[in-house]
Write an enzyme that holds these catalytic residues in place. Structure first.
Site, short mmCIF file in Angstrom:
data_model
loop_
_atom_site.label_atom_id
_atom_site.label_comp_id
_atom_site.label_asym_id
_atom_site.label_seq_id
_atom_site.Cartn_x
_atom_site.Cartn_y
_atom_site.Cartn_z
N THR A 55 0.84 -1.21 0.00
CA THR A 55 0.00 0.00 0.00
C THR A 55 0.87 1.26 0.00
O THR A 55 0.65 2.18 -0.79
CB THR A 55 -0.95 -0.01 1.21
OG1 THR A 55 -1.58 -1.29 1.26
CG2 THR A 55 -2.00 1.07 1.10
N LYS A 82 8.08 9.73 20.87
CA LYS A 82 8.21 10.52 22.11
C LYS A 82 6.83 10.79 22.72
O LYS A 82 6.69 11.61 23.61
CB LYS A 82 8.90 11.85 21.82
CG LYS A 82 10.29 11.71 21.24
CD LYS A 82 10.86 13.08 20.86
CE LYS A 82 12.13 12.95 20.04
NZ LYS A 82 12.45 14.21 19.34
N1 CP Z 1 -2.56 -5.60 1.00
C1 CP Z 1 -1.92 -4.73 1.80
O1 CP Z 1 -2.50 -3.81 2.37
O2 CP Z 1 -0.56 -4.96 1.90
P1 CP Z 1 0.47 -4.09 2.79
O3 CP Z 1 0.09 -4.30 4.22
O4 CP Z 1 1.84 -4.63 2.45
O5 CP Z 1 0.30 -2.65 2.39
#
Ligand code: CP
Length: 308
Positions: A55, A82
């Site tokens: 994503t 922090k």
């Molecule tokens: N499908 C998907 O959201 O993959 P990531 O968590 O790698 O972004």
């Protein structure tokens, strides 16, 4: 400002416009020269509080292909460590005048909360077990390009539905476009409200997979199972893992999908993930195109018929 927080409020027309625009982005991305200037001068910030490979990198590439300036906020080395709150971090970034903020967070509703606070567009890149709308859009694009009209298809969503924002967004989107949706899972991995979601529910792969056009596998999200039911991997694979024997029950040429990241040998056999029916790599390619389409629709509505 316009936001994409979930699939919930999108009509069939909205969805088809986004998918059509994404088809054009696929064509562009397959050319040697992949950049347009649609979002030239615009600033995109990716704010990911949870791990991501697909994503985050596809939102970054999508922004760059549209000509935007893209900044990836490194949460692990930020003042979040922090004790800075989500809202304070978002308002700090907001003061730098971004045009669009892409947010992934473990809390359901995080993206909607930010959308009320910041002065720019917000895209939900996954909020807890709530929604992951661009994943559902890229899945729909992958299915439409391979099998055509979704309203003629039966799609089985299999595995850890309880913890899956991907399943939730997909159920909403596939129902909106008229597909028949089945979910197949042990009852311990189904949300309590599943029977109100316009799906057929199965507890056995051997029943639910019969005659389906698409088999969508989900990752077993063991990190979200603290203290609750954690199945033995061997038993889970035996009962709910997609292997050659179970896939043979689906329609001939049925698509095999997985949003990633995959647990090979847990929910899917390696030979299926890498086999001829798998469209897992196509899903990744469609991810860039869908994110281009979404950001263009939010920031340059003239290009999408004024809708998002
Ligand atoms: N499908 C998907 O959201 O993959 P990531 O968590 O790698 O972004």
């Amino acid at each position: 400002h316009r936001h994409l927080l979930g699939i919930q409020n999108l009509s069939p027309v909205d969805l088809n416009l986004l998918l059509d625009r994404a088809d054009a982005a696929v064509a562009l991305s397959r050319q040697p020269e992949k950049k347009t200037s649609t979002l030239r001068g615009r600033t995109q910030i990716n704010l990911f509080y949870e791990a991501s490979t697909r994503t985050q990198s596809s939102f970054e590439l999508a922004g760059k292909r549209l000509g935007a300036d893209v900044m990836n906020m490194s949460v692990a080395s930020s003042s979040v460590k922090k004790g800075e709150t989500l809202i304070d971090t978002a308002m700090t970034l907001n003061a730098m005048r971004p045009d669009i903020l892409i947010i992934r967070h473990a809390m359901a509703g995080a993206a909607a909360l930010l959308a009320q606070k910041v002065g720019c567009s917000v895209v939900n890149a996954g909020d807890g077990a709530h929604e992951h709308p661009t994943q559902a859009l890229l899945d729909a694009l992958t299915i439409r390009r391979a099998k055509g009209d979704l309203s003629r298809l039966t799609i089985a969503i299999c595995g850890d539905v309880l913890h899956s924002r991907v399943a939730r967004s997909n159920i909403l989107l596939l129902n909106t476009l008229g597909a028949r949706v089945r979910v197949i899972a042990p009852s311990t991995l189904l949300p309590t409200g599943i029977h109100e979601m316009s799906v057929e529910v199965f507890n056995r792969m051997e029943e639910g997979l019969r005659g389906v056009d698409v088999v969508m596998m989900l990752r077993l999200q063991r990190e979200r199972m603290a203290g609750a039911f954690v199945p033995s991997v061997r038993e889970y694979f035996h009962l709910f893992g997609l292997d050659t024997r179970k896939l043979a029950l689906a329609k001939e040429g049925a698509l095999v999908m997985h949003p990633g990241p995959m647990n090979r040998g847990v929910e899917i056999a390696s030979e299926i993930a890498d086999g001829p029916q798998s469209v897992i790599q196509e899903q990744v390619e469609m991810g860039v195109a869908v994110r281009m389409a979404v950001m263009e629709a939010l920031l340059d509505p003239r290009k999408s018929g004024g809708r998002a």
